[in-house]
Enzyme design. Sequence first.
Site, PDB file in Angstrom:
ATOM      1  N   SER A 243     -10.015   8.684  -3.450  1.00  0.00           N
ATOM      2  CA  SER A 243      -9.728   9.001  -1.970  1.00  0.00           C
ATOM      3  C   SER A 243      -8.123   8.439  -1.448  1.00  0.00           C
ATOM      4  CB  SER A 243     -10.643   8.195  -1.251  1.00  0.00           C
ATOM      5  OG  SER A 243     -10.573   8.735   0.170  1.00  0.00           O
ATOM      6  N   ASN A 244      -7.705   8.523  -0.333  1.00  0.00           N
ATOM      7  CA  ASN A 244      -6.467   7.986  -0.122  1.00  0.00           C
ATOM      8  C   ASN A 244      -6.441   7.346   1.240  1.00  0.00           C
ATOM      9  OD1 ASN A 244      -6.237   9.950   2.464  1.00  0.00           O
ATOM     10  ND2 ASN A 244      -6.398  11.413   0.806  1.00  0.00           N
ATOM     11  N   ARG A 245      -5.357   6.767   1.580  1.00  0.00           N
ATOM     12  CA  ARG A 245      -5.124   5.956   2.804  1.00  0.00           C
ATOM     13  C   ARG A 245      -5.232   6.208   4.373  1.00  0.00           C
ATOM     14  NH1 ARG A 245       0.371   3.603   1.706  1.00  0.00           N
ATOM     15  NH2 ARG A 245       0.017   2.479   3.826  1.00  0.00           N
TER      16      ARG A 245
END
Length: 402
Positions: A210-212
Amino acid sequence: MKHSSQFAGRTIIVGIAGGIAAYKAAALVSRLRQEEAQVQVIMTRAARRFVSPLTFAALSHRPVLSDLFRDEPLGHVNLAHRAELIVVAPATYDLIGKVAHGLADDYLTTTIAASRAPVLFLPAMESQMYENPILQANKRALEELGYRFLAPERGRLASGREGLGRFPERETILKAIAAILQESALLTGWQILVTAGPTRERLDPMRCLSNRSSGRMGYALARAAREWGAEILLISGPTTLQPPPGVSFIGVESAEEMKDAVLKNAPAQDAILMAAAVADWRPARREAKKISKSGQDKLVLTLERTPDILQALGENKHPGQLLIGFAAETDELAAKARAKLTAKHLDLIVANELTRGDAGPEAETNIATLIYPDGKEENLPLQSKLALSREILRRMLGLRSA
Ligand code: CTP
């Protein structure tokens, strides 16, 4: 200055909290009535100690509401529904604190809690109280949720001291009210799709890539567009945020799920704002069993590309539909964003620096450069994501009327 076109027939609640500036609210109510607004005054118990309810009843031509249990029980729910704007004048330290913390124990605070109308607070108090970090934190928290504040003026205060905290001039207040009433209909009739948050690409039953992204930018856009009267569909990857009130919501996990939901709903939209940080890559294999580390020193993952949703939207957009993309970069921001704008057939791209702490995926604030197909570039200052959303929506309106 004549404002009657903006005020005539509009339902405005004027909430009066217990501060010395309550007497100045009488002139405001009187003026709104002269401008043919439908004004309902709600007073807190403390406000009644400063000015008699009779004054406000006479000026507004209606009984003043104050006691939740005696004046029209449940009236606050109907009233909250009908109101087009709630102005709290003056807003005291205590009242702002209560609303910020979800307390609702009287007619005014319950009406604010039950309403989806814009709320404008006019803080007026001694400057030490106004500048108190607790008041300022409450104000920021409310602004983050879409509540509006009109800053007090500097001058002589009730104590006789000079400072920041005076109730603003009546014309300044009328201008602020007019602007909010006008904004609240800016996007009426628009159907807008907003995407937000990260996507999550599963590797095995436990793990994912995933990402931030926090979803803050997309949720702020959805909130701001809803406040201006648009019908909103918010399609979001996993976040910790609550969808704003009055917004239709579809929660998704992966880029593939987001693509399905977006493409299915795209044809009906007047505008699509792709604020989601869609993962560009996903594990090529999704393991049915949890990958075990035993016996492995290294794990090599093979990733494959996810579908580019915005690219598909750009290739299929219908005439008149507006497409707005986002680009977050660590380097060559403008050049890379411009390339995306062209490749994806966008009407506008919002380019964000990934290198600053006060902007970017997890921050409450953001700084953006807007880039248009004709080459124009516009640098917007650092501001809250909600304020930036309003700027973006204003530009979007400009594109439609251009
Ligand atoms: N986007 C999308 N589908 C994807 C990836 C991105 O719709 N699979 C959208 C994002 O929502 C955003 C814009 O495209 O509006 C970002 O463009 P993109 O080309 O993905 O940029 P990055 O992934 O940030 O950068 P790069 O291509 O340079 O890796």
